[in-house]
Design a protein around this motif. Structure first.
Motif, PDB file in Angstrom:
ATOM      1  N   HIS A  19      -5.021 -12.108   5.552  1.00 43.02           N
ATOM      2  CA  HIS A  19      -3.565 -12.274   5.527  1.00 43.02           C
ATOM      3  C   HIS A  19      -2.943 -11.801   4.216  1.00 43.02           C
ATOM      4  O   HIS A  19      -1.734 -11.538   4.177  1.00 43.02           O
ATOM      5  N   ASN A  21      -2.383 -13.756   1.944  1.00 44.36           N
ATOM      6  CA  ASN A  21      -1.357 -14.784   1.821  1.00 44.36           C
ATOM      7  C   ASN A  21      -2.049 -16.137   1.927  1.00 44.36           C
ATOM      8  O   ASN A  21      -2.651 -16.459   2.961  1.00 44.36           O
ATOM      9  N   LEU A  24      -0.412 -18.516   4.777  1.00 42.30           N
ATOM     10  CA  LEU A  24      -0.834 -18.214   6.144  1.00 42.30           C
ATOM     11  C   LEU A  24      -2.289 -18.600   6.373  1.00 42.30           C
ATOM     12  O   LEU A  24      -2.651 -19.085   7.453  1.00 42.30           O
ATOM     13  N   GLU A  28      -3.744 -21.294   9.183  1.00 44.05           N
ATOM     14  CA  GLU A  28      -4.803 -20.942  10.139  1.00 44.05           C
ATOM     15  C   GLU A  28      -5.962 -21.936  10.087  1.00 44.05           C
ATOM     16  O   GLU A  28      -6.523 -22.316  11.123  1.00 44.05           O
TER      17      GLU A  28
END
Length: 316
Positions: A19, A21, A24, A28
């Motif tokens: 990602h 990131n 994120l 997940e």
């Protein structure tokens, strides 16, 4: 020896790299952003190089991170494929173990109906009186006789072991004086020295009847005893549930309604860790529904566990 950083941290790195990131990746994996950042630092400290370049608004992979990330993702893809194959292999075959009589006279005759309802499953039935070690992983479910106490196994009560005399119509023609329970003492009995004869007489209110010694036929399984009764070699103590088809067609006859009880109950068992496996759930639901329908016709005492078994009975 492999020098791999802690696998939980590697898993976090793979998601964060994919990602680019942390927020994120945290969503997940069901973690907080701070936990993701901590796990990345664990790997970076282990390697001695930064894997991400951090700025005020975002993170991006460092040169080392860009080299490592595709290899780590590929490794996780390989792991996913490996476990997917294991799941497919395991989910496609249901392995059942059962004692000979139940397997031959009840379950084997009905497994076709189960497979029609589960066309994606192959079923393997192992008819054996041996006690299976579920830890070896070769068997998914079993029909086991006992009190319902098996560490690591979930148990569902099916029925109590029970028995009553049965014979063929031809045998009854040759011995027409089978009017009272005491009359079984005067006809050829299969396994005449079996202690269950005395138990049945007690249940039938004929405890004082003398049982004279008979040379008789001695057999070591109910399947063989039932076949002996079918061929008119004698009257046998059998479980009505296991000979329902023969009783329905008149190939076997119950001269008396009284039943006796002795020994353990029968249970559906499977390892705790397999309780949510779809194939195990499907078989459990089918088998318990079958027995619920049979139990509705009674007798109630056959389908009610003894008091000592009540606390281990699992209802579904």
């Amino acid at each position: 020896m492999r020098r791999i950083p802690p696998l939980p941290a590697v898993r976090v790195f793979e998601a964060a790299a994919r990602h680019e990131n942390f927020t994120l990746a945290a969503a997940e994996l069901g973690m907080t952003q701070a936990a993701v950042s901590y796990q990345i630092k664990v790997i970076e400290e282990r390697l001695g190089v930064p894997l991400f370049i951090r700025s005020k608004r975002r993170v991006s992979l460092s040169e080392a991170g860009r080299k490592v990330a595709p290899l780590v993702t590929s490794a996780f893809d390989t792991l996913d494929d490996a476990f997917a194959m294991a799941r497919a292999d395991d989910s496609g075959v249901l392995a059942i173990t059962s004692a000979h009589t139940f397997a031959t006279n009840w379950l084997g005759r009905r497994l076709g109906a189960f497979q029609v309802s589960q066309p994606h499953l192959a079923v393997r039935l192992d008819a054996s009186n041996d006690l299976v070690d579920f830890a070896r992983g070769e068997i998914d479910v079993g029909i086991r006789a006992g009190r319902g106490h098996w560490p690591g196994l979930r148990a569902h009560f099916l029925y109590r072991a029970h028995f009553t005399p049965m014979c063929s119509p031809e045998f009854l023609q040759r011995h027409p004086r089978l009017h009272e329970p005491a009359d079984v003492s005067r006809v050829p009995r299969i396994n005449p020295e079996d202690g269950w004869w005395r138990l049945w007489l007690e249940a039938a209110g004929a405890a004082s009847v003398e049982m004279p010694h008979q040379p008789g036929i001695r057999l070591d399984s109910q399947v063989i005893e039932g076949n002996g009764a079918l061929t008119s070699h004698g009257i046998a103590l059998l479980t009505p549930l296991m000979w329902a088809d023969e009783l329905a067609t008149g190939r076997l006859i119950r001269p008396f309604e009284q039943i006796g009880f002795e020994g353990p109950s029968l249970w559906l068992v499977y390892p705790e860790h397999k309780r949510n496996a779809p194939k195990v759930r499907a078989f459990r639901d089918w088998l318990t529904a079958e027995f619920a329908a049979i139990a509705a016709a009674g007798p109630a005492e056959v389908f009610t566990p003894p008091a000592e078994d009540q606390r281990t009975t699992t209802r579904v």
